[in-house]
Design a protein around this motif. Sequence first.
Motif, PDB file in Angstrom:
ATOM      1  N   LEU A  25       0.827  -1.186  -0.019  1.00 54.01           N
ATOM      2  CA  LEU A  25       0.131   0.076  -0.011  1.00 54.01           C
ATOM      3  C   LEU A  25       0.980   1.284   0.077  1.00 54.01           C
ATOM      4  O   LEU A  25       0.671   2.308  -0.777  1.00 54.01           O
ATOM      5  CB  LEU A  25      -0.992  -0.064   1.271  1.00 54.01           C
ATOM      6  N   THR A  26       1.979   1.240   0.736  1.00 54.96           N
ATOM      7  CA  THR A  26       2.754   2.344   0.653  1.00 54.96           C
ATOM      8  C   THR A  26       3.642   2.580  -0.541  1.00 54.96           C
ATOM      9  O   THR A  26       3.615   3.599  -1.096  1.00 54.96           O
ATOM     10  CB  THR A  26       4.009   2.202   1.867  1.00 54.96           C
ATOM     11  N   ASN A  27       3.879   1.392  -1.202  1.00 50.72           N
ATOM     12  CA  ASN A  27       4.474   1.542  -2.438  1.00 50.72           C
ATOM     13  C   ASN A  27       3.450   1.970  -3.635  1.00 50.72           C
ATOM     14  O   ASN A  27       3.879   2.740  -4.629  1.00 50.72           O
ATOM     15  CB  ASN A  27       5.093   0.358  -2.975  1.00 50.72           C
ATOM     16  N   MET A  28       2.079   1.510  -3.434  1.00 50.50           N
ATOM     17  CA  MET A  28       1.225   2.049  -4.237  1.00 50.50           C
ATOM     18  C   MET A  28       1.157   3.606  -3.997  1.00 50.50           C
ATOM     19  O   MET A  28       0.849   4.438  -4.944  1.00 50.50           O
ATOM     20  CB  MET A  28       0.018   1.365  -4.089  1.00 50.50           C
ATOM     21  N   GLN A  30       3.258   5.344  -3.073  1.00 49.75           N
ATOM     22  CA  GLN A  30       4.527   6.289  -3.727  1.00 49.75           C
ATOM     23  C   GLN A  30       4.626   6.219  -5.237  1.00 49.75           C
ATOM     24  O   GLN A  30       5.007   7.075  -5.819  1.00 49.75           O
ATOM     25  CB  GLN A  30       6.071   5.305  -3.395  1.00 49.75           C
ATOM     26  N   LEU A  31       3.866   5.277  -5.840  1.00 56.74           N
ATOM     27  CA  LEU A  31       3.680   5.128  -7.060  1.00 56.74           C
ATOM     28  C   LEU A  31       2.983   6.181  -7.780  1.00 56.74           C
ATOM     29  O   LEU A  31       3.367   6.931  -8.956  1.00 56.74           O
ATOM     30  CB  LEU A  31       3.246   3.798  -7.844  1.00 56.74           C
ATOM     31  N   THR A  32       1.761   6.501  -7.045  1.00 53.24           N
ATOM     32  CA  THR A  32       0.947   7.609  -7.343  1.00 53.24           C
ATOM     33  C   THR A  32       1.604   8.920  -7.330  1.00 53.24           C
ATOM     34  O   THR A  32       1.356   9.887  -8.434  1.00 53.24           O
ATOM     35  CB  THR A  32      -0.491   7.561  -6.451  1.00 53.24           C
ATOM     36  N   GLU A  33       2.450   9.165  -6.445  1.00 54.21           N
ATOM     37  CA  GLU A  33       3.179  10.526  -6.104  1.00 54.21           C
ATOM     38  C   GLU A  33       4.126  10.577  -7.393  1.00 54.21           C
ATOM     39  O   GLU A  33       4.286  11.603  -7.937  1.00 54.21           O
ATOM     40  CB  GLU A  33       3.962  10.342  -4.864  1.00 54.21           C
ATOM     41  N   GLU A  34       4.802   9.401  -7.743  1.00 54.75           N
ATOM     42  CA  GLU A  34       5.798   9.469  -8.616  1.00 54.75           C
ATOM     43  C   GLU A  34       5.173   9.921 -10.035  1.00 54.75           C
ATOM     44  O   GLU A  34       5.595  10.792 -10.779  1.00 54.75           O
ATOM     45  CB  GLU A  34       6.698   8.303  -8.829  1.00 54.75           C
ATOM     46  N   VAL A  35       3.912   9.213 -10.266  1.00 55.02           N
ATOM     47  CA  VAL A  35       3.339   9.373 -11.474  1.00 55.02           C
ATOM     48  C   VAL A  35       2.672  10.779 -11.580  1.00 55.02           C
ATOM     49  O   VAL A  35       2.819  11.584 -12.628  1.00 55.02           O
ATOM     50  CB  VAL A  35       1.982   8.362 -11.788  1.00 55.02           C
ATOM     51  N   GLY A  36       2.375  11.366 -10.426  1.00 50.51           N
ATOM     52  CA  GLY A  36       2.009  12.710 -10.235  1.00 50.51           C
ATOM     53  C   GLY A  36       2.942  13.845 -10.717  1.00 50.51           C
ATOM     54  O   GLY A  36       2.858  14.645 -11.215  1.00 50.51           O
ATOM     55  N   VAL A  70       9.565   1.929  -8.814  1.00 49.94           N
ATOM     56  CA  VAL A  70       8.495   1.843  -7.614  1.00 49.94           C
ATOM     57  C   VAL A  70       7.763   0.330  -8.356  1.00 49.94           C
ATOM     58  O   VAL A  70       7.321  -0.440  -7.702  1.00 49.94           O
ATOM     59  CB  VAL A  70       7.601   2.900  -7.336  1.00 49.94           C
ATOM     60  N   VAL A  71       7.353   0.424  -9.747  1.00 47.70           N
ATOM     61  CA  VAL A  71       6.912  -0.563 -10.214  1.00 47.70           C
ATOM     62  C   VAL A  71       7.528  -1.914  -9.990  1.00 47.70           C
ATOM     63  O   VAL A  71       7.039  -3.058  -9.768  1.00 47.70           O
ATOM     64  CB  VAL A  71       6.467  -0.362 -11.914  1.00 47.70           C
ATOM     65  N   LEU A  72       8.976  -1.951 -10.255  1.00 53.90           N
ATOM     66  CA  LEU A  72       9.888  -3.085 -10.198  1.00 53.90           C
ATOM     67  C   LEU A  72       9.764  -3.524  -8.526  1.00 53.90           C
ATOM     68  O   LEU A  72       9.624  -4.823  -8.260  1.00 53.90           O
ATOM     69  CB  LEU A  72      11.286  -2.724 -10.465  1.00 53.90           C
ATOM     70  N   CYS A  73       9.427  -2.545  -7.570  1.00 52.12           N
ATOM     71  CA  CYS A  73       9.490  -2.962  -6.223  1.00 52.12           C
ATOM     72  C   CYS A  73       8.069  -3.741  -6.101  1.00 52.12           C
ATOM     73  O   CYS A  73       8.039  -4.741  -5.332  1.00 52.12           O
ATOM     74  CB  CYS A  73       9.329  -1.730  -5.280  1.00 52.12           C
TER      75      CYS A  73
END
Length: 108
Positions: A25-28, A30-36, A70-73
């Motif tokens: 959930l934390t990585n998801m 983070q992924l949202t933040e990076e895509v932003g 993050v996707v790889l994580c």
Amino acid sequence: MDIKHAQKEVDDWIKEHGVRYFNELTNMAQLTEEVGEVARIIARRYGEQSEKESDKEKDLGEELADVVFVVLCLANQTGIDLQAAFDKKMDKKTKRDHDRHHNNNKLK
């Protein structure tokens, strides 16, 4: 480098520098933040929004690499062989979309 090796490189980095993976959930998040961050650069640099001086220094490639990391994580921690999944997806898209885009008048 192929995806399989990239997954291993990320896993090795996590083990050496990261202590452990953040939970899924934390990585998801983070992924949202990076895509932003990618969206912000694209909207200002290539879209209609004006780019602030502070945004002009942002490196789109670096932000895209953050997304990939993050996707790889997420793939690693959920047991996904992303190379196999990607290869399967490309095969499916190739068969399904072989003529689709060539016949799209909007793309001409």
